[in-house]
Design an enzyme around this catalytic site. Sequence first.
Site, PDB file in Angstrom:
ATOM      1  CD  GLU A  44      -4.152  12.454   4.372  1.00 42.93           C
ATOM      2  OE1 GLU A  44      -4.403  13.471   3.168  1.00 42.93           O
ATOM      3  OE2 GLU A  44      -4.657  11.336   4.278  1.00 42.93           O
TER       4      GLU A  44
ATOM      5  NE  ARG B  39     -11.669  24.353   6.795  1.00 46.89           N
ATOM      6  CZ  ARG B  39     -11.698  22.989   7.263  1.00 46.89           C
ATOM      7  NH1 ARG B  39     -11.462  22.720   8.544  1.00 46.89           N
ATOM      8  NH2 ARG B  39     -11.585  22.493   6.290  1.00 46.89           N
TER       9      ARG B  39
ATOM     10  CG  ASN C  37      -8.777   8.648  13.807  1.00 46.90           C
ATOM     11  OD1 ASN C  37      -7.675   9.763  14.501  1.00 46.90           O
ATOM     12  ND2 ASN C  37      -7.893   8.251  13.186  1.00 46.90           N
TER      13      ASN C  37
ATOM     14  CE  LYS D 261     -10.987   4.497   7.865  1.00 47.59           C
ATOM     15  NZ  LYS D 261      -9.373   3.990   7.054  1.00 47.59           N
TER      16      LYS D 261
ATOM     17  CE  LYS E 264      -5.481   6.622  13.674  1.00 55.62           C
ATOM     18  NZ  LYS E 264      -4.749   6.515  12.118  1.00 55.62           N
TER      19      LYS E 264
ATOM     20  CB  VAL F  24      -4.605  -1.654   1.200  1.00 53.50           C
ATOM     21  CG1 VAL F  24      -2.838  -2.748   0.958  1.00 53.50           C
ATOM     22  CG2 VAL F  24      -5.368  -3.115   2.820  1.00 53.50           C
TER      23      VAL F  24
ATOM     24  CD  GLU G  93       2.201   6.952  11.477  1.00 56.21           C
ATOM     25  OE1 GLU G  93       3.135   5.796  11.584  1.00 56.21           O
ATOM     26  OE2 GLU G  93       2.004   7.918  12.111  1.00 56.21           O
TER      27      GLU G  93
ATOM     28  N   GLY H  47     -13.032  16.697   8.207  1.00 57.23           N
ATOM     29  CA  GLY H  47     -13.137  16.194   6.622  1.00 57.23           C
ATOM     30  C   GLY H  47     -12.354  14.728   6.732  1.00 57.23           C
TER      31      GLY H  47
ATOM     32  CE1 TYR I 177      -2.715  12.304   0.421  1.00 55.18           C
ATOM     33  CE2 TYR I 177      -3.895  10.711  -0.956  1.00 55.18           C
ATOM     34  CZ  TYR I 177      -3.442  12.201  -1.225  1.00 55.18           C
ATOM     35  OH  TYR I 177      -3.979  12.725  -1.886  1.00 55.18           O
TER      36      TYR I 177
ATOM     37  CB  CYS J  19      -9.034   9.238   9.466  1.00 52.73           C
ATOM     38  SG  CYS J  19      -7.222   8.641   8.549  1.00 52.73           S
TER      39      CYS J  19
ATOM     40  N   GLY K  43       0.748  -1.321  -0.338  1.00 51.40           N
ATOM     41  CA  GLY K  43      -0.241   0.127  -0.080  1.00 51.40           C
ATOM     42  C   GLY K  43       0.605   1.274  -0.091  1.00 51.40           C
TER      43      GLY K  43
HETATM   44  C1  UDX Z   1      -6.949  12.575  11.619  1.00 56.43           C
HETATM   45  C2  UDX Z   1      -6.195  12.618  13.155  1.00 56.43           C
HETATM   46  O1  UDX Z   1      -5.246  13.600  13.335  1.00 56.43           O
HETATM   47  C3  UDX Z   1      -4.024  11.412  12.757  1.00 56.43           C
HETATM   48  O2  UDX Z   1      -3.841  11.540  14.674  1.00 56.43           O
HETATM   49  C4  UDX Z   1      -4.278  10.119  12.241  1.00 56.43           C
HETATM   50  O3  UDX Z   1      -3.617   9.805  12.239  1.00 56.43           O
HETATM   51  C5  UDX Z   1      -5.823  10.557  11.266  1.00 56.43           C
HETATM   52  O4  UDX Z   1      -6.825  11.155  11.309  1.00 56.43           O
HETATM   53  P1  UDX Z   1      -6.171  13.794   9.737  1.00 56.43           P
HETATM   54  O5  UDX Z   1      -7.299  13.743   9.139  1.00 56.43           O
HETATM   55  O6  UDX Z   1      -5.255  13.468   8.670  1.00 56.43           O
HETATM   56  O7  UDX Z   1      -5.730  12.958  11.150  1.00 56.43           O
HETATM   57  O8  UDX Z   1      -6.260  15.749  10.348  1.00 56.43           O
HETATM   58  P2  UDX Z   1      -6.241  16.585  11.576  1.00 56.43           P
HETATM   59  O9  UDX Z   1      -5.393  17.237  11.645  1.00 56.43           O
HETATM   60  O10 UDX Z   1      -6.947  15.201  12.218  1.00 56.43           O
HETATM   61  O11 UDX Z   1      -7.845  17.251  10.674  1.00 56.43           O
HETATM   62  C6  UDX Z   1      -9.256  16.328   9.973  1.00 56.43           C
HETATM   63  C7  UDX Z   1     -10.113  17.663   9.884  1.00 56.43           C
HETATM   64  O12 UDX Z   1     -10.884  17.992  11.129  1.00 56.43           O
HETATM   65  C8  UDX Z   1      -9.661  18.792   8.744  1.00 56.43           C
HETATM   66  O13 UDX Z   1     -11.076  18.186   8.238  1.00 56.43           O
HETATM   67  C9  UDX Z   1      -9.378  19.101   9.550  1.00 56.43           C
HETATM   68  O14 UDX Z   1      -9.804  21.024   9.310  1.00 56.43           O
HETATM   69  C10 UDX Z   1     -10.404  19.408  11.078  1.00 56.43           C
HETATM   70  N1  UDX Z   1     -10.127  20.594  12.514  1.00 56.43           N
HETATM   71  C11 UDX Z   1      -9.216  20.007  13.032  1.00 56.43           C
HETATM   72  C12 UDX Z   1     -11.360  21.334  12.588  1.00 56.43           C
HETATM   73  O15 UDX Z   1     -12.182  21.515  12.207  1.00 56.43           O
HETATM   74  N2  UDX Z   1     -11.180  22.312  13.849  1.00 56.43           N
HETATM   75  C13 UDX Z   1      -9.883  21.837  14.597  1.00 56.43           C
HETATM   76  O16 UDX Z   1      -9.994  22.348  15.609  1.00 56.43           O
HETATM   77  C14 UDX Z   1      -8.660  20.652  14.242  1.00 56.43           C
HETATM   78  P1  ADP Z   2      -4.099   5.886   3.576  1.00 58.19           P
HETATM   79  O1  ADP Z   2      -4.625   6.613   3.633  1.00 58.19           O
HETATM   80  O2  ADP Z   2      -5.188   4.241   4.588  1.00 58.19           O
HETATM   81  O3  ADP Z   2      -2.755   4.982   2.795  1.00 58.19           O
HETATM   82  P2  ADP Z   2      -4.732   4.924   0.355  1.00 58.19           P
HETATM   83  O4  ADP Z   2      -5.940   4.639  -0.465  1.00 58.19           O
HETATM   84  O5  ADP Z   2      -4.425   6.325  -0.019  1.00 58.19           O
HETATM   85  O6  ADP Z   2      -5.046   4.729   1.915  1.00 58.19           O
HETATM   86  O7  ADP Z   2      -3.375   3.824   0.011  1.00 58.19           O
HETATM   87  C1  ADP Z   2      -4.288   2.605   0.168  1.00 58.19           C
HETATM   88  C2  ADP Z   2      -3.147   1.609  -1.460  1.00 58.19           C
HETATM   89  O8  ADP Z   2      -3.116   0.884  -0.977  1.00 58.19           O
HETATM   90  C3  ADP Z   2      -3.556   2.615  -2.410  1.00 58.19           C
HETATM   91  O9  ADP Z   2      -2.676   2.813  -3.162  1.00 58.19           O
HETATM   92  C4  ADP Z   2      -4.013   1.034  -3.188  1.00 58.19           C
HETATM   93  O10 ADP Z   2      -3.631   0.481  -4.433  1.00 58.19           O
HETATM   94  C5  ADP Z   2      -3.127   0.496  -2.588  1.00 58.19           C
HETATM   95  N1  ADP Z   2      -4.161  -1.351  -2.449  1.00 58.19           N
HETATM   96  C6  ADP Z   2      -5.271  -1.698  -1.725  1.00 58.19           C
HETATM   97  N2  ADP Z   2      -5.296  -2.878  -1.754  1.00 58.19           N
HETATM   98  C7  ADP Z   2      -4.479  -3.404  -2.484  1.00 58.19           C
HETATM   99  C8  ADP Z   2      -3.563  -4.749  -1.928  1.00 58.19           C
HETATM  100  N3  ADP Z   2      -4.198  -5.974  -2.130  1.00 58.19           N
HETATM  101  N4  ADP Z   2      -2.494  -4.870  -2.603  1.00 58.19           N
HETATM  102  C9  ADP Z   2      -1.110  -3.997  -2.837  1.00 58.19           C
HETATM  103  N5  ADP Z   2      -1.871  -2.985  -2.552  1.00 58.19           N
HETATM  104  C10 ADP Z   2      -3.477  -2.800  -1.837  1.00 58.19           C
END
Ligand code: UDX
Ligand code: ADP
Length: 454
Positions: A158, A430, A218, A273, A214, A85, A154, A267, A10, A270, A7
């Site tokens: 992002e 924002r 979240n 979902k 985890k 993945v 993890e 948004g 991101y 994570c 995988g």
């Molecule tokens: C999140 C978790 O922070 C991270 O630990 C986990 O591994 C994955 O999910 P991520 O979704 O990448 O990370 O970004 P994050 O900074 O958490 O922001 C999530 C959303 O919340 C964004 O849309 C952001 O704009 C929004 N947000 C964040 C707010 O609206 N207000 C805030 O105070 C903080």
């Molecule tokens: P994340 O944010 O969790 O990293 P992504 O959708 O960005 O999720 O990445 C997941 C990656 O896993 C994709 O690039 C997808 O093509 C890959 N993937 C999904 N299933 C398989 C598989 N069976 N073998 C190899 N790669 C896979």
Amino acid sequence: MRICCIGAGYVGGPTMTMFARKCPDLMVDVVDINADRISAWNSDKLPVFEPGLDEIVREVRGKNLFFSTDIDAAIDAADIVFISVNTPTKTYGYGAGSAADISYVESCARRIAEVSKSGKIVVEKSTMPVRTADAIKSILKSSGLGFQVLSNPEFLAEGTAMKDLENPDRVLIGGDEDTPEGRGAIEALASIYARWVPREKILKTNLWSSELSKLTANAFLAQRISSINAISALCEATGADVDEVACAVGSDSRIGSKFLRSSVGYGGSCFQKDLLNLVYLCEHFNLPEVAKYWRGVIEINAYQKRRFAETIVNSLFRNIRGKRIAIFGFAFKENTNDTRESPAIDVCRDFLNEHAHLAFYDPKVSSLQICRDLGISMGDKRVEFCRTPYDAADKAHAIVLLTQWEEFKNLDYKKIKGAMLNPAWIFDGRNCLDHRLLLELGFSLRGIGKGNIA
Ligand code: UDX
Ligand code: ADP
């Protein structure tokens, strides 16, 4: 030692890049079934935008970091295999709309069982429903080789992934603590992280605690945003200012100031979902009250997005048909090109349903991605993609700011005002612009939870 990550998304891409950088003697293979993604990782234009990522990839790629589609060879050569993945929300059958779809994880486990000639440590990196490790274990057991399964979720966010990976708050490793083999596997992974993460930050737990932690982390983060967003609605009704409330509330050291930024809604791949997954688990274990509690967090987020879009339509005399609306930002947050579950998607869909004309500007998101997310074709006459925010705002009735990109804070709003139709509206989803200045320039303005303006 050789490690393999299945995988190249991101999570997998940036995480393995940091492993390769911190451990020059470690050979790291990142593999994916998506050949386009792999060639992008091998090119100058990486598929993931993260500040600081390009530089490190350039430094280690071809030395001890390799991107390839040869999944079987990489698995076979590895001592440790990470599964990174996607685990999207299920769209079919039992649990559709809430349970996580672990079919990609399962197919990885089957592939590992099939091609391995020796036992390995298999690490769940993607966020999994609790007890997924059980499924992986039983698939691997059929091979007769001695596999150990670990959960190592993890926590990177992002936009700050490289900083988070370099200096994590904690590293969590769940495994079979009751057997010497299990403890050995946990230690093998811990000793890789220990090359750059202080030992006291490496937490060891059983598998189920790690998986559930985890989801819970979240859920708590999303809950804070929904809490402040719920209060933002009350601020608008009462004349309070949500940023002042957040500051006052967050100054209590028991509450803390982080993650209290009111917005158009959270948004990202994570939060939604994982909350749905948590709700599904609670229902599955017959805990309807707990499920209802967490569902409330999701409902407030949907309400916030709808509420913001409605405020905009209402302010523009309940009619946006044919009106040009500049959309500033489409990514789910700043410093990423990721649009998964971006609040911009729902807000813009509402506008399109009202037959508005949308002029988009986002510094990192492609027009193709925006069209895909909105379910429209590239030639759709209702949308337009602009090279600068000034182009987007030209002759617009309103600017709607949906992503907190730094560049939006420093634009020449006097010039923008001059090019817009009157009344010139700005809707700051924002609360990141200088509202006083904008009002002085003659804009009509709405923020989030700002009961005292306009
Ligand atoms: C999140 C978790 O922070 C991270 O630990 C986990 O591994 C994955 O999910 P991520 O979704 O990448 O990370 O970004 P994050 O900074 O958490 O922001 C999530 C959303 O919340 C964004 O849309 C952001 O704009 C929004 N947000 C964040 C707010 O609206 N207000 C805030 O105070 C903080
Ligand atoms: P994340 O944010 O969790 O990293 P992504 O959708 O960005 O999720 O990445 C997941 C990656 O896993 C994709 O690039 C997808 O093509 C890959 N993937 C999904 N299933 C398989 C598989 N069976 N073998 C190899 N790669 C896979």
